[in-house]
Design an enzyme around this catalytic site. Structure first.
Site, mmCIF file in Angstrom:
data_model
loop_
_atom_site.group_PDB
_atom_site.id
_atom_site.type_symbol
_atom_site.label_atom_id
_atom_site.label_comp_id
_atom_site.label_asym_id
_atom_site.label_seq_id
_atom_site.Cartn_x
_atom_site.Cartn_y
_atom_site.Cartn_z
ATOM 1 N N GLN A 41 -1.100 0.243 -3.727
ATOM 2 C CA GLN A 41 -0.484 1.441 -4.285
ATOM 3 C C GLN A 41 0.655 0.989 -5.196
ATOM 4 O O GLN A 41 1.007 1.662 -6.135
ATOM 5 C CB GLN A 41 0.057 2.307 -3.132
ATOM 6 N N ILE A 66 1.065 6.876 -0.336
ATOM 7 C CA ILE A 66 0.358 5.912 0.514
ATOM 8 C C ILE A 66 -1.083 5.741 0.047
ATOM 9 O O ILE A 66 -1.766 6.726 -0.236
ATOM 10 C CB ILE A 66 0.329 6.419 1.978
ATOM 11 N N CYS A 67 -1.535 4.490 -0.007
ATOM 12 C CA CYS A 67 -2.945 4.227 -0.274
ATOM 13 C C CYS A 67 -3.597 3.824 1.050
ATOM 14 O O CYS A 67 -3.416 2.701 1.519
ATOM 15 C CB CYS A 67 -3.081 3.104 -1.291
ATOM 16 N N LEU A 68 -4.302 4.761 1.659
ATOM 17 C CA LEU A 68 -4.969 4.491 2.936
ATOM 18 C C LEU A 68 -6.248 5.308 2.960
ATOM 19 O O LEU A 68 -6.213 6.527 2.763
ATOM 20 C CB LEU A 68 -4.056 4.889 4.107
ATOM 21 N N ASN A 119 0.795 -1.228 0.000
ATOM 22 C CA ASN A 119 0.000 0.000 0.000
ATOM 23 C C ASN A 119 0.829 1.281 0.000
ATOM 24 O O ASN A 119 0.297 2.373 0.191
ATOM 25 C CB ASN A 119 -0.958 0.009 1.185
#
Length: 203
Positions: free
Chosen positions: A129, A94-96, A86
């Protein structure tokens, strides 16, 4: 400075203090520093969680506070290179969800830092990500762990990892390639020296 930005600064000052006084900071789990005096940019740090490949590493974060904070999330990316589904292994993006559409104004710097620490312990490979890392995570979990541990050692100061991987890195570095490029090539080519070399030569 407009009133909107003023709200953001008041809020961040309070949250900054909250982090400094937190139990997590006293236990060396999270940390935050000012980058500039006007509280628009901060430098965060999180410790790699126990029982993960990131254990023993320290991860630096760039945190940019928008004028519309806390109604919009801070912009956060990893400065320390990391191998995680991620987080981009190239840019640190960042993929959050809470840093995107699931942000709520009640969240704080402390919750952001703790959420990122939790993300290191529980990756979401189906919302990646970094597709290369996510594929490795799903198809070869053991190799993923070893690779993530190696990145933690090289970039985040975690204890030493696989001697086999280290030998392969040294071998390609001896051919005159840049160490960071070598690590990326080997990591993304399943630690196969031949295909990693081809990738390095094609770049």
């Amino acid at each position: 400075m407009n009133s909107m930005a003023n709200i953001a600064v008041q809020r961040i000052k309070r949250e900054f203090k909250e982090v400094l006084k937190s139990e997590e900071t006293s236990k060396n789990q999270i940390k935050v520093d000012l980058v500039d005096e006007n509280f628009t940019e901060l430098k965060g740090e999180i410790a790699g969680p126990p029982d993960t490949p990131y254990e023993g590493g320290r991860y630096q974060l760039e945190i940019k506070i928008p004028e519309t904070y806390p109604f919009n999330p801070p912009k956060v990316r990893f400065i320390t290179k990391i191998w995680h589904p991620n987080i981009s292994s190239v840019t640190g993006a960042i993929c959050l969800d809470i840093l995107k559409d699931q942000w709520a104004a009640a969240m704080t710097l402390r919750t952001v830092l703790l959420s990122l620490q939790a993300l290191l312990a529980a990756a979401e490979p189906d919302d990646p990500q970094d597709a290369v890392v996510a594929n490795q995570y799903k198809q070869n979990p053991e190799m993923f762990k070893q690779t993530a541990r190696l990145w933690s050692h090289v970039y985040a100061g975690a204890p030493v990892s696989s001697p086999d991987y280290t030998r392969k890195i040294d071998k390609l570095c001896a051919m005159g390639f840049d160490k960071n490029a070598v690590i990326v090539a080997l990591s993304s080519k399943s630690w196969d020296v031949e295909t990693a070399t081809e990738l390095l030569l094609s770049n």
